[in-house]
Design an enzyme around this catalytic site. Sequence first.
Site, PDB file in Angstrom:
ATOM      1  CB  ILE A  32      54.150  -1.043   1.009  1.00 54.63           C
ATOM      2  CG1 ILE A  32      54.958  -1.952   1.945  1.00 54.63           C
ATOM      3  CG2 ILE A  32      52.655  -1.300   1.192  1.00 54.63           C
ATOM      4  CD1 ILE A  32      54.769  -1.655   3.414  1.00 54.63           C
ATOM      5  CE1 TYR A 181      58.435   6.174   8.513  1.00 60.15           C
ATOM      6  CE2 TYR A 181      58.403   4.537  10.273  1.00 60.15           C
ATOM      7  CZ  TYR A 181      58.045   4.936   8.991  1.00 60.15           C
ATOM      8  OH  TYR A 181      57.279   4.109   8.208  1.00 60.15           O
ATOM      9  CE  LYS A 185      53.491   5.768   8.176  1.00 55.32           C
ATOM     10  NZ  LYS A 185      53.119   6.109   6.781  1.00 55.32           N
TER      11      LYS A 185
END
Length: 337
Positions: A32, A181, A185
């Site tokens: 991204i 993870y 975030k």
Amino acid sequence: MPSVHRTPRWDVHRLPRARGKSFLVTGGNAGIGYFVAEQLAGTGATVVLGSRDRAKAEAAIGSIGSRVPGARVKYVPLDLADPASPAASVDALGLERLDAVVLNAGVALDHPPRRETRDGHELMFATNHLGHFALIHHLAPLLTATPGSRIVTTGSFAAKSERLDLDDLRSTQDYRPKRAYARSKLAQMLFALELDRRLRAAGSTTLSVLVHPGGALDSLTPSRPPVHLRTTGERLSRLPLGLVVQGKDAAARPAVRAVLDPSVRGGQMLGPRAFGLRGTPRIEPLWTHLTDTTTAARLWAASRDLTGNDPTFTAPAGFVGTEGPATGHGEAGASIG
């Protein structure tokens, strides 16, 4: 009857020009982040790729240059898992001001065992959150020197169903990679909103904006050789998924809008329009657990203690801002399409 001014609907294919501005994209060499950099380069701005891999960064610069005539793209070494790297990277920028930074780089591990950085932090939490926390500490003077600068933090839809364990931020107990993870975030997302509150309290004109890319698959992402190659078979086999999720080129658009749209306000969150998974970027309501100011403040204090950094901003000298605090975090509270 007097005319009512409305901000034009955001067009992802007709981005405003940004020549003369400088943007830093962490992890801009792949995924991204690459498409964030490519789209921003198309505005005429100077785009700096922060990456720990010089060869991959140079490949990305070549790819962008082949698609964007006259692209101004540079590279700066940045390893977010190395506590000494953020300060060195900011020095290497050689800039006196910075218009925006996109905190995009991240590590996602799928399988045990748990991995640590050399200073003992769990790798995903250290890279995705602590490294960016330290980077903003060192970028603060450049951002402060630029009235209206922006800090765009990339969260994840995976964080929507997670909660932080403030007593185990390093995931030393019951380590599960996917959960670690998602929590890393979530930490980044809470940081972005706490940063917004601190920026407003300080009278700074720098904006902290939160984005998430929705669902993004490599198989739906157009090829950008040598950065990314997609076979015809992959594209055809995953076409039905395009009804639900999208490619990484489309997933980059919330961050690009957060950097460029003059109507975006600090403390807002942008994501894909369709169920938060795909589609054009829009401002959406904050998820309920993102409004937990107590957890966010405790996370900030813990991050400060773990990194030895404390991002601090003030209003630019001699600058009188006209922007007040955001009136709401949902689409209805904003004047954009």
